[in-house]
Design an enzyme around this catalytic site. Structure first.
Site, short mmCIF file in Angstrom:
data_model
loop_
_atom_site.label_atom_id
_atom_site.label_comp_id
_atom_site.label_asym_id
_atom_site.label_seq_id
_atom_site.Cartn_x
_atom_site.Cartn_y
_atom_site.Cartn_z
N HIS A 10 139.59 33.11 57.39
CA HIS A 10 138.30 33.23 58.10
C HIS A 10 138.51 33.84 59.49
O HIS A 10 137.73 34.67 59.94
CB HIS A 10 137.65 31.85 58.29
CG HIS A 10 137.31 31.16 57.01
ND1 HIS A 10 137.95 30.02 56.58
CD2 HIS A 10 136.37 31.43 56.07
CE1 HIS A 10 137.43 29.63 55.43
NE2 HIS A 10 136.47 30.46 55.09
N GLN B 69 125.21 26.89 45.39
CA GLN B 69 126.21 27.70 44.70
C GLN B 69 127.26 26.86 43.99
O GLN B 69 128.20 27.40 43.40
CB GLN B 69 126.86 28.70 45.65
CG GLN B 69 127.80 28.10 46.69
CD GLN B 69 128.27 29.15 47.68
OE1 GLN B 69 127.54 29.56 48.57
NE2 GLN B 69 129.51 29.59 47.55
N GLN C 190 132.67 38.29 44.33
CA GLN C 190 131.56 37.88 45.19
C GLN C 190 131.07 39.05 46.05
O GLN C 190 129.86 39.21 46.28
CB GLN C 190 132.00 36.72 46.08
CG GLN C 190 130.97 36.33 47.13
CD GLN C 190 131.35 35.07 47.89
OE1 GLN C 190 131.01 33.99 47.45
NE2 GLN C 190 132.02 35.20 49.01
N SER D 13 140.18 27.35 51.42
CA SER D 13 139.82 26.01 51.91
C SER D 13 140.24 24.95 50.90
O SER D 13 140.39 23.78 51.24
CB SER D 13 138.31 25.93 52.15
OG SER D 13 137.93 26.95 53.04
O1 PAF Z 1 132.72 32.76 50.34
C1 PAF Z 1 132.13 31.77 50.81
O2 PAF Z 1 132.66 30.99 51.60
C2 PAF Z 1 130.69 31.52 50.39
O3 PAF Z 1 130.48 31.85 49.07
C3 PAF Z 1 129.65 32.21 51.30
C4 PAF Z 1 129.75 33.71 51.21
C5 PAF Z 1 129.87 31.77 52.74
C6 PAF Z 1 128.25 31.80 50.88
O4 PAF Z 1 128.07 30.41 50.98
#
Ligand code: PAF
Length: 279
Positions: free
Chosen positions: A37, A61, A153, A186
């Protein structure tokens, strides 16, 4: 750094920044921040005047309630890391702030969302599209940053942005890894010492497959990766070699100039993903 918990205040900060002709970079996260991140934040810091990081575990999600319940939540540590990384606004809303009522939108995400994670985790990508579209609408960033570990994604988010007409530069950033090759995630904190010891074999198998692929077919390379990972005591859920643009499986290396292998593995009960580019 200012911690912002309401959409109204964030909209105000964004409006002020835009009035001052500042560019805005958005880094969407679900918290439990790690160096992966931080590399997205660094990139945003270099390319934009104002950096907004969202830190929100998005319930829509998660197709598995246990996964949502046990997802790591480390707000205080996240805030220290964001502050040190030079974030301007940390957006940390409650679930009620984001979803005052259930989000019933269903996105027509098409074939990119139907395979791999889309097939294994029904509803997952629709939930990602729901939250990212909300964040895009609230922050209206110039650029938004996503890590390539979640390779599929990014394709889904591009599709959502096209559907919704967002004029936002979606920036994909390379995977960050531990020294032994394990992709930062994570979820890695959930690995037992035994699982942590074998987890780097995932990336080792992927890297070995680059050589293997030179004189083997796509199907043989697939079997090689699955066999190698499983022989190390893990369970491969899928390994697909797909076209990086469409996410559709390729049958022959000549079918695409950009093949990428995407893998999901259960390692000591923890679901890990990784990928590798063949060209
Ligand atoms: O990749 C992630 O951490 C999540 O899918 C995101 C893009 C923050 C959406 O909640």
């Amino acid at each position: 750094m200012e911690i912002i918990r309401t959409i109204e205040l964030l909209r105000k900060r964004v409006a002020d920044a835009k009035a001052a002709n500042k560019t805005i970079g958005l880094v969407p996260t679900m918290g439990a921040l790690h160096d992966g991140h931080l590399s997205l934040i660094d990139r945003a810091r270099k390319e934009c005047d104002i950096v907004v990081v969202s830190d929100f575990v998005n319930p829509t999600q998660f197709n598995n309630p246990d996964d949502l319940k046990t997802y790591p939540r480390t707000e205080a540590a996240d805030c220290s890391k964001m502050e040190a990384a030079g974030v301007d606004y940390a957006f940390i809303p409650s679930v009620e702030e984001i979803y005052p009522e259930p989000d019933t939108r269903v996105f027509d995400l098409g074939p990119v969302a139907e395979v791999m994670e889309g097939a294994m985790r029904p509803g997952h990508f629709n939930g990602v599209a729901q939250i990212v579209s909300k964040l895009f609408a609230i922050v209206t960033p110039d650029k938004a940053y996503f890590g390539e570990k979640d390779f599929q994604q990014i394709a889904v988010i591009r599709r959502m942005a096209e559907l919704e007409g967002f004029d936002i530069d979606i920036v994909d950033c390379p995977i960050k890894r531990e020294a032994d090759g394990l992709a930062l995630s994570s979820r890695n904190v959930r690995l037992s010492p035994e699982a942590r010891a074998i987890a780097p074999e995932i990336n080792r198998a992927l890297r070995a497959s680059l050589d293997f692929a030179r004189d083997h077919s796509v199907a043989e390379t697939r079997d090689f990766v699955v066999g190698t990972i499983n022989s190390k005591g893990m369970e491969t859920e899928y390994y697909e070699i797909v076209d990086a643009r469409t996410m559709q499986p390729v049958a022959d290396w000549a079918d695409t100039p950009c093949a990428v292998g995407c893998v999901t593995v259960y390692c000591g009960g923890v679901r890990l993903i990784d990928n590798i580019k063949y060209q």
